[in-house]
Write an enzyme that holds these catalytic residues in place. Structure first.
Site, mmCIF file in Angstrom:
data_model
loop_
_atom_site.group_PDB
_atom_site.id
_atom_site.type_symbol
_atom_site.label_atom_id
_atom_site.label_comp_id
_atom_site.label_asym_id
_atom_site.label_seq_id
_atom_site.Cartn_x
_atom_site.Cartn_y
_atom_site.Cartn_z
ATOM 1 N N VAL A 162 -3.558 -16.977 18.205
ATOM 2 C CA VAL A 162 -2.995 -16.210 17.095
ATOM 3 C C VAL A 162 -3.249 -16.909 15.775
ATOM 4 O O VAL A 162 -3.505 -16.281 14.747
ATOM 5 C CB VAL A 162 -1.485 -15.973 17.320
ATOM 6 C CG1 VAL A 162 -0.865 -15.301 16.099
ATOM 7 C CG2 VAL A 162 -1.259 -15.129 18.563
ATOM 8 N N ALA A 163 -3.190 -18.237 15.759
ATOM 9 C CA ALA A 163 -3.385 -18.977 14.518
ATOM 10 C C ALA A 163 -4.821 -18.896 14.028
ATOM 11 O O ALA A 163 -5.078 -18.938 12.821
ATOM 12 C CB ALA A 163 -2.982 -20.433 14.718
ATOM 13 N N GLU A 199 -6.528 -16.927 9.924
ATOM 14 C CA GLU A 199 -7.189 -17.866 9.040
ATOM 15 C C GLU A 199 -8.681 -17.576 8.895
ATOM 16 O O GLU A 199 -9.271 -17.799 7.846
ATOM 17 C CB GLU A 199 -6.986 -19.292 9.558
ATOM 18 C CG GLU A 199 -5.535 -19.750 9.490
ATOM 19 C CD GLU A 199 -5.373 -21.161 10.013
ATOM 20 O OE1 GLU A 199 -6.397 -21.766 10.384
ATOM 21 O OE2 GLU A 199 -4.228 -21.646 10.067
ATOM 22 N N ASP A 236 -20.781 17.115 -11.398
ATOM 23 C CA ASP A 236 -21.129 18.178 -12.335
ATOM 24 C C ASP A 236 -21.303 17.628 -13.744
ATOM 25 O O ASP A 236 -21.299 18.374 -14.712
ATOM 26 C CB ASP A 236 -20.071 19.291 -12.342
ATOM 27 C CG ASP A 236 -18.712 18.770 -12.817
ATOM 28 O OD1 ASP A 236 -18.574 17.545 -12.945
ATOM 29 O OD2 ASP A 236 -17.816 19.587 -13.051
#
Length: 234
Positions: free
Chosen positions: A53-54, A58, A100
């Protein structure tokens, strides 16, 4: 039908998957190392999850930012400026741009192709602001002396007009609005001469009025009010 992803979106997906794979691989390696050193399996698993998870937050943020910056540089080389990096991903998925704005997709020139009066419809040849072309009706030339309806219409177009067309270095340049320039060029193609008209007063065109009116002295010595604008207002 699922739309194909842009090259930038494909590259971002590849980067995210690579980071996720690396994070999972590192977490698995740490879990194996923790077992080899004799740590309990529960502690090793929690430690591996924490490492995995870390690693993702990062590494993902700078990678995505760098990818967007590279995309902005690529677009800059193609004469497209991006103010916000977040817009790069959206522009990368764009396949059609509709606009346009006169002068963006066109030459900022207008040309009258048809003239309609109570007597019928006239065709106009030529392009741009050059007074080169013909006005015909049913394939035959339409001189002004034989078509008073056309002459009356071209009188309004040429006299109640603030544009100026000049020839310089083989090119015709317009000073004024493209719409009025097209009307003046139309009158010149028909051979209408507005040199003898003298403007006395004018009501300029405004969005609220949607018309323009001029009071002019005519070559014959009389006075005439000429009016052009939106049909529903006239």
């Amino acid at each position: 039908v699922e739309r194909p992803k842009s090259p930038l979106a494909t590259e971002l997906d590849r980067v995210v998957r690579t980071i996720a794979a690396v994070a999972v691989g590192v977490g698995t390696a740490f879990f194996a190392i923790s077992l080899l050193v004799g740590s309990p399996a529960d502690d090793g698993f929690l430690f591996a999850i924490g490492v995995t998870v870390a690693l993702v937050p990062e590494g993902l943020l700078p990678t995505v930012t760098l990818s967007l910056a590279m995309g902005a540089q690529r677009m800059a080389r193609r004469q497209a400026l991006v103010r916000h990096l977040e817009a790069v991903e959206t522009l990368g998925s764009v396949t059609v741009i509709c606009s346009d704005k006169t002068g963006t997709l066109t030459c900022n020139e207008m040309t009258a192709r048809h003239v309609v009066t109570r007597a019928g419809c006239y065709e106009v040849s030529g392009a741009g602001y050059a007074p080169q072309g013909r006005i015909t009706r049913a394939g035959a030339a339409a001189p002004l002396d034989r078509h008073p309806d056309l002459r009356a219409l071209l009188e309004v177009m040429a006299v109640a007009n603030d544009s100026v067309i000049r020839g310089a270095d083989g090119e015709w340049q317009l000073t004024g609005e493209p719409t009025e320039g097209a009307l003046r060029a139309l009158a010149r193609k028909a051979g209408f001469d507005d040199a003898g008209y003298e403007r006395v007063a004018v009501i300029p065109f405004e969005s609220g009025n949607q018309f323009m009116a001029t009071l002019n002295r005519t070559p014959g010595g009389g006075a005439r009010i000429l009016l052009k604008g939106a049909p529903d207002r006239l």
